[in-house]
Design a protein around this motif. Structure first.
Motif, PDB file in Angstrom:
ATOM      1  N   THR A  33       0.797  -1.231   0.000  1.00 32.77           N
ATOM      2  CA  THR A  33       0.000   0.000   0.000  1.00 32.77           C
ATOM      3  C   THR A  33       0.831   1.283   0.000  1.00 32.77           C
ATOM      4  N   PRO A  34       1.840   1.427   0.851  1.00 35.43           N
ATOM      5  CA  PRO A  34       2.562   2.716   0.842  1.00 35.43           C
ATOM      6  C   PRO A  34       3.508   2.917  -0.338  1.00 35.43           C
ATOM      7  N   HIS A  35       3.772   1.895  -1.120  1.00 39.73           N
ATOM      8  CA  HIS A  35       4.742   1.975  -2.209  1.00 39.73           C
ATOM      9  C   HIS A  35       4.048   2.253  -3.542  1.00 39.73           C
ATOM     10  N   THR A  36       3.450   3.422  -3.645  1.00 37.39           N
ATOM     11  CA  THR A  36       2.645   3.782  -4.814  1.00 37.39           C
ATOM     12  C   THR A  36       3.453   3.748  -6.111  1.00 37.39           C
ATOM     13  N   LEU A  37       4.596   4.375  -6.128  1.00 34.97           N
ATOM     14  CA  LEU A  37       5.400   4.444  -7.349  1.00 34.97           C
ATOM     15  C   LEU A  37       5.809   3.044  -7.815  1.00 34.97           C
ATOM     16  N   TYR A  38       6.275   2.215  -6.900  1.00 37.66           N
ATOM     17  CA  TYR A  38       6.718   0.872  -7.263  1.00 37.66           C
ATOM     18  C   TYR A  38       5.558   0.018  -7.771  1.00 37.66           C
ATOM     19  N   ARG A  39       4.388   0.193  -7.161  1.00 31.38           N
ATOM     20  CA  ARG A  39       3.214  -0.563  -7.617  1.00 31.38           C
ATOM     21  C   ARG A  39       2.880  -0.205  -9.049  1.00 31.38           C
ATOM     22  N   TRP A  40       2.854   1.092  -9.353  1.00 30.84           N
ATOM     23  CA  TRP A  40       2.487   1.530 -10.700  1.00 30.84           C
ATOM     24  C   TRP A  40       3.569   1.191 -11.723  1.00 30.84           C
ATOM     25  N   VAL A  41       4.832   1.217 -11.319  1.00 43.76           N
ATOM     26  CA  VAL A  41       5.908   0.810 -12.231  1.00 43.76           C
ATOM     27  C   VAL A  41       5.756  -0.674 -12.565  1.00 43.76           C
ATOM     28  N   GLY A  42       5.462  -1.490 -11.557  1.00 45.68           N
ATOM     29  CA  GLY A  42       5.233  -2.911 -11.804  1.00 45.68           C
ATOM     30  C   GLY A  42       4.062  -3.150 -12.733  1.00 45.68           C
ATOM     31  N   THR A  43       2.986  -2.393 -12.551  1.00 44.71           N
ATOM     32  CA  THR A  43       1.826  -2.515 -13.427  1.00 44.71           C
ATOM     33  C   THR A  43       2.170  -2.076 -14.845  1.00 44.71           C
ATOM     34  N   GLY A  44       2.960  -1.011 -14.968  1.00 46.15           N
ATOM     35  CA  GLY A  44       3.395  -0.551 -16.288  1.00 46.15           C
ATOM     36  C   GLY A  44       4.252  -1.593 -16.997  1.00 46.15           C
ATOM     37  N   VAL A  45       5.145  -2.242 -16.263  1.00 48.51           N
ATOM     38  CA  VAL A  45       5.985  -3.293 -16.847  1.00 48.51           C
ATOM     39  C   VAL A  45       5.112  -4.461 -17.299  1.00 48.51           C
ATOM     40  N   LEU A  46       4.134  -4.824 -16.482  1.00 44.99           N
ATOM     41  CA  LEU A  46       3.214  -5.902 -16.858  1.00 44.99           C
ATOM     42  C   LEU A  46       2.435  -5.526 -18.119  1.00 44.99           C
ATOM     43  N   LEU A  47       2.019  -4.265 -18.232  1.00 46.89           N
ATOM     44  CA  LEU A  47       1.307  -3.801 -19.419  1.00 46.89           C
ATOM     45  C   LEU A  47       2.215  -3.848 -20.657  1.00 46.89           C
ATOM     46  N   VAL A  48       3.487  -3.505 -20.494  1.00 47.37           N
ATOM     47  CA  VAL A  48       4.435  -3.583 -21.609  1.00 47.37           C
ATOM     48  C   VAL A  48       4.592  -5.037 -22.056  1.00 47.37           C
ATOM     49  N   PHE A  49       4.694  -5.956 -21.107  1.00 45.38           N
ATOM     50  CA  PHE A  49       4.773  -7.381 -21.462  1.00 45.38           C
ATOM     51  C   PHE A  49       3.526  -7.821 -22.224  1.00 45.38           C
ATOM     52  N   PHE A  50       2.365  -7.352 -21.775  1.00 46.47           N
ATOM     53  CA  PHE A  50       1.119  -7.707 -22.459  1.00 46.47           C
ATOM     54  C   PHE A  50       1.129  -7.180 -23.891  1.00 46.47           C
ATOM     55  N   PHE A  51       1.485  -5.905 -24.075  1.00 44.93           N
ATOM     56  CA  PHE A  51       1.509  -5.337 -25.416  1.00 44.93           C
ATOM     57  C   PHE A  51       2.560  -6.017 -26.296  1.00 44.93           C
ATOM     58  N   ALA A  52       3.698  -6.367 -25.722  1.00 43.61           N
ATOM     59  CA  ALA A  52       4.724  -7.081 -26.483  1.00 43.61           C
ATOM     60  C   ALA A  52       4.192  -8.443 -26.919  1.00 43.61           C
ATOM     61  N   ARG A  53       3.483  -9.117 -26.044  1.00 43.59           N
ATOM     62  CA  ARG A  53       2.904 -10.422 -26.391  1.00 43.59           C
ATOM     63  C   ARG A  53       1.912 -10.273 -27.546  1.00 43.59           C
ATOM     64  N   VAL A  54       1.050  -9.282 -27.471  1.00 38.62           N
ATOM     65  CA  VAL A  54       0.068  -9.062 -28.534  1.00 38.62           C
ATOM     66  C   VAL A  54       0.764  -8.672 -29.839  1.00 38.62           C
ATOM     67  N   PHE A  55       1.780  -7.820 -29.739  1.00 40.66           N
ATOM     68  CA  PHE A  55       2.483  -7.360 -30.939  1.00 40.66           C
ATOM     69  C   PHE A  55       3.239  -8.502 -31.626  1.00 40.66           C
ATOM     70  N   PHE A  56       3.994  -9.256 -30.855  1.00 43.18           N
ATOM     71  CA  PHE A  56       4.807 -10.321 -31.460  1.00 43.18           C
ATOM     72  C   PHE A  56       3.977 -11.533 -31.875  1.00 43.18           C
ATOM     73  N   ALA A  57       2.888 -11.803 -31.185  1.00 45.13           N
ATOM     74  CA  ALA A  57       2.037 -12.939 -31.554  1.00 45.13           C
ATOM     75  C   ALA A  57       1.077 -12.569 -32.688  1.00 45.13           C
ATOM     76  N   GLN A  58       0.916 -11.271 -32.950  1.00 42.92           N
ATOM     77  CA  GLN A  58       0.010 -10.787 -33.999  1.00 42.92           C
ATOM     78  C   GLN A  58      -1.396 -11.354 -33.826  1.00 42.92           C
ATOM     79  N   GLY A  59      -1.936 -11.180 -32.644  1.00 48.76           N
ATOM     80  CA  GLY A  59      -3.284 -11.667 -32.381  1.00 48.76           C
ATOM     81  C   GLY A  59      -3.807 -11.137 -31.061  1.00 48.76           C
ATOM     82  N   TRP A  60      -4.934 -11.654 -30.662  1.00 48.59           N
ATOM     83  CA  TRP A  60      -5.596 -11.324 -29.396  1.00 48.59           C
ATOM     84  C   TRP A  60      -5.937  -9.831 -29.310  1.00 48.59           C
TER      85      TRP A  60
END
Length: 190
Positions: A33-60
């Motif tokens: 809870t108190p680590h707002t910046l780290y939480r959002w950075v982790g979520t951003g990294v997860l979102l980048v992984f998701f977009f990379a998966r969609v981009f490289f797999a050319q689907g979903w």
């Protein structure tokens, strides 16, 4: 008699493990809870992984579009006040004939900005949605063939229109959902 007690004890064991895992998960959330910046950075990294998966797999693309709509909905709830001033204005208009707004003068009642969706719940729901979407990209059943440029253009139009409406609402009822330029007090500032 043993046959009847065995399913009950198995059910009890599953319930006990579920409760234990739930408590451990809640403890992790409480620690983060108190680590707002780290939480959002982790979520951003997860979102980048998701977009990379969609981009490289050319689907979903449908999964990505659904995630985008859901995140937009969460963001709008994050920007909106818990108690909508437009509803209060209509109530005040019916009662005394004058449209109300948020206080702007010294003698008016102060009501602090309270979000409809708090930051932590926004982060938690967004992270959970991104994680579920990432898992969905590994199952072919969610790979529905669509013409993705149409989805991108539709999402951009939806984003622009809803944000324009939200910004007009913020201007009309004079509220700012961000604490930019908020005064910071220290021990020596007396």
């Amino acid at each position: 008699m043993d046959a009847v007690e065995e399913p009950m004890s198995a059910f009890g064991a599953v319930t006990a493990q579920t409760n234990k895992l739930s408590r451990q998960y809640q403890a992790l959330l409480d620690q983060s809870t108190p680590h707002t910046l780290y939480r959002w950075v982790g979520t951003g990294v997860l979102l980048v992984f998701f977009f990379a998966r969609v981009f490289f797999a050319q689907g979903w693309y449908i999964v990505a579009y659904a995630l985008g709509i859901y995140l937009l909905n969460l963001f709008l709830a994050f920007l909106q006040p818990k108690f909508d001033p437009s509803n209060e204005a209509l109530d005040n208009d019916m009662e005394d004939g004058s449209l109300g707004s948020l206080p702007t003068k010294q003698d008016e009642e102060f009501r602090p900005f309270i979000r409809r969706l708090p930051e932590f719940k926004f982060w938690h729901a967004a992270t959970r949605a991104i994680s579920i979407s990432f898992v969905c990209t590994w199952f072919e059943v969610f790979n529905v063939p669509v013409f993705w440029p149409v989805l991108v253009m539709y999402w951009i139009m939806l984003f622009v229109l809803t944000m324009r409406k939200q910004i007009q609402h913020m201007i009309k009822y004079r509220y700012v959902p961000f604490t930019v330029g908020k005064a910071r007090y220290t021990k020596n500032s007396s």
